[in-house]
Design a protein around this motif. Structure first.
Motif, PDB file in Angstrom:
ATOM      1  N   GLU A 170       0.828  -1.207   0.000  1.00 22.33           N
ATOM      2  CA  GLU A 170       0.000   0.000   0.000  1.00 22.33           C
ATOM      3  C   GLU A 170       0.861   1.256   0.000  1.00 22.33           C
ATOM      4  O   GLU A 170       0.586   2.226  -0.719  1.00 22.33           O
ATOM      5  N   ALA A 171       1.933   1.249   0.811  1.00 24.12           N
ATOM      6  CA  ALA A 171       2.827   2.412   0.896  1.00 24.12           C
ATOM      7  C   ALA A 171       3.531   2.693  -0.423  1.00 24.12           C
ATOM      8  O   ALA A 171       3.908   3.837  -0.712  1.00 24.12           O
ATOM      9  N   ASN A 172       3.704   1.648  -1.234  1.00 21.58           N
ATOM     10  CA  ASN A 172       4.390   1.792  -2.522  1.00 21.58           C
ATOM     11  C   ASN A 172       3.436   1.738  -3.713  1.00 21.58           C
ATOM     12  O   ASN A 172       3.862   1.497  -4.849  1.00 21.58           O
ATOM     13  N   ASN A 173       2.133   1.989  -3.425  1.00 17.34           N
ATOM     14  CA  ASN A 173       1.108   2.006  -4.477  1.00 17.34           C
ATOM     15  C   ASN A 173       1.164   0.750  -5.341  1.00 17.34           C
ATOM     16  O   ASN A 173       1.019   0.815  -6.560  1.00 17.34           O
ATOM     17  N   PHE A 175       3.468  -0.870  -6.374  1.00 14.42           N
ATOM     18  CA  PHE A 175       4.567  -0.803  -7.349  1.00 14.42           C
ATOM     19  C   PHE A 175       4.056  -0.561  -8.770  1.00 14.42           C
ATOM     20  O   PHE A 175       4.675  -0.973  -9.753  1.00 14.42           O
ATOM     21  N   GLY A 176       2.916   0.125  -8.861  1.00 15.32           N
ATOM     22  CA  GLY A 176       2.374   0.446 -10.165  1.00 15.32           C
ATOM     23  C   GLY A 176       1.657  -0.699 -10.849  1.00 15.32           C
ATOM     24  O   GLY A 176       1.262  -0.577 -12.008  1.00 15.32           O
ATOM     25  N   TYR A 177       1.482  -1.821 -10.125  1.00 17.06           N
ATOM     26  CA  TYR A 177       0.762  -2.940 -10.711  1.00 17.06           C
ATOM     27  C   TYR A 177      -0.712  -2.853 -10.303  1.00 17.06           C
ATOM     28  O   TYR A 177      -1.051  -2.181  -9.327  1.00 17.06           O
ATOM     29  N   ASP A 178      -1.570  -3.539 -11.045  1.00 22.72           N
ATOM     30  CA  ASP A 178      -3.002  -3.496 -10.799  1.00 22.72           C
ATOM     31  C   ASP A 178      -3.351  -4.134  -9.455  1.00 22.72           C
ATOM     32  O   ASP A 178      -3.160  -5.341  -9.267  1.00 22.72           O
ATOM     33  N   LYS A 179      -3.881  -3.330  -8.560  1.00 23.05           N
ATOM     34  CA  LYS A 179      -4.212  -3.799  -7.203  1.00 23.05           C
ATOM     35  C   LYS A 179      -5.191  -4.962  -7.226  1.00 23.05           C
ATOM     36  O   LYS A 179      -5.076  -5.904  -6.430  1.00 23.05           O
TER      37      LYS A 179
END
Length: 418
Positions: A170-173, A175-179
């Motif tokens: 979560e802190a690193n979003n 890593f730009g991959y689809d949640k």
């Protein structure tokens, strides 16, 4: 009276484990609740079986029963350009059609590396400071860019590191991959059993538990709903690998295509051992079925045996890079894999509430091994790869298989090969 407490009291009395509640009144309300939850989650019948199994093994030894014979493999470096292209195209199509998913086993902590947190959050010292999780996420992102589809990514955490792992993502979003393409699930735990048959209390309000091994992944996937999600998505092939290999190709179309073409339901990547005594299990057959013999089990004669070309007969190391057809859940059912016993030294709380630190092993820990799943099938496909291109584990703080060696191999390979 607390309904949970009554049920826990009945269970502990039935199975002669009443010591687990001996200090209940000394605990805070939160500690009491956690202890009751632990007790009620234990399959005491299973633990009794495992305790008897452990005693029998200690008395009779754990010698392998069955005939061990070599197993064949396909060497990737010997494949022609046309063969590689065909496998890759087949694998890419399966991925593009949504028939593939990656599974990463990441239940461990980075304690041996001096890292306070999940092992997957560890930074091996790259200039980018990517964590082990980000390295794998980057590979999935590259496949998304190539194929235009998100590959489902299932991540097995542990009770100990699940919250911290999710927080890292979560802190690193992510890593730009689809949640929505990432699903976490928690590895199952089993209590440790003292040699006297008692479940180990490591604190007055806490039972000593251990992760049930990488072989517990199938049970965890079923219990967590991952297996149902795989079926819902129409996934046919699952790559299962560990978090600590910085060169792992968790979305390798060549491997996917090779498996599809093989007609086998299970497969693995192997590499040739550094020497006869490298601490790695090796692929073989036991009583005609696929098997992995651990380095602790193999005889000196078998370990050193070579063929007419001077290659080790039992030299293909199992590196925890496996592929399973999703139908394995139908074949194996929901019973899980057999448990193996490890004799460990662990501190415990005695009947007087004192912490005892033993000077020799005193308790049994139980683990399942993923390669025991191979025994459900008559054959498997093995693709032998090159260590320098696909295997750089981070296991030790220094020396062999350390962050320094993994970093060097990673930088030598270059990410363009993924």
């Amino acid at each position: 009276m607390n309904e949970k407490f009554i049920k826990a009291q009945e269970l502990t009395k039935k199975y002669d484990q009443e010591h687990l509640l001996a200090f209940y009144n000394e605990l805070s309300a939160c500690e009491q609740e956690n202890l009751l939850d632990q007790i009620l989650s234990i399959d005491f019948d299973l633990m009794n079986e495992l305790f008897l199994q452990a005693k029998a093994e200690m008395e009779g030894g754990t010698e392998i029963k069955g005939e061990i014979t070599p197993i064949g493999c396909v060497e990737k470096s010997a494949l022609s350009a046309n063969e590689l292209k065909a496998y890759e195209e087949k694998g890419r199509k399966i991925m593009k059609d949504g028939g593939f998913a990656a599974v990463t086993m990441a239940g461990g902590q980075g304690t041996r590396l001096g890292h306070n947190g999940p092992k997957g959050t560890y930074d091996i010292g790259l200039e980018s400071h990517m964590s082990l999780f980000e390295i794998q996420a980057m590979r999935l992102k590259k496949k998304k860019e190539e194929l235009g589809v998100n590959i489902p990514w299932y991540i097995m955490t542990s009770k100990e590191n699940d919250a911290a792992t999710k927080a890292h993502f979560e802190a690193n979003n992510y890593f730009g991959y689809d949640k929505d393409s990432i699903m976490f699930f928690v590895q199952c735990m089993l209590p440790m059993i003292h040699t006297n048959g008692k479940v180990v209390l490591c604190e007055k309000g806490k039972i000593k538990e251990g992760a049930d091994g990488h072989g517990g992944i199938f049970t965890a996937m079923i219990k967590s709903g991952v297996a149902a999600d795989i079926k819902k998505r129409g996934v046919n092939w699952l790559f299962v690998g560990g978090i600590d290999n910085v060169l792992v190709r968790l979305c390798d179309p060549v491997f996917v295509g090779y498996m599809e073409e093989s007609g086998k339901m299970i497969g693995g990547k192997s590499l040739i051992k550094r020497d006869p005594y490298e601490k790695a299990g090796v692929f073989c057959k036991k009583d005609g079925k696929p098997y992995v013999i651990e380095y602790t089990e193999i005889s000196k004669e078998m370990a050193e045996m070579v063929d007419e070309n001077g290659q080790y007969v039992y030299g293909d190391a199992h590196i925890l890079c496996n592929m399973f057809n999703s139908k394995v859940f139908d074949v194996m059912g929901d019973k899980g894999l057999p448990y193996h016993t490890a004799f460990k030294k662990t501190a415990y709380i005695d009947e007087n509430g004192n912490e005892i630190t033993p000077d020799k092993p005193n308790a049994y820990k139980f683990e399942a091994f993923i390669f025991d799943a191979f025994n459900f099938f008559d054959d498997m496909a093995i693709l032998r790869i090159t260590r320098e291109e696909e295997f750089a584990p981070v296991k030790n703080k220094e020396g062999e298989d350390s962050p320094a060696t993994a970093k060097a191999l990673y930088e030598a390979c270059g990410e363009e090969i993924y």
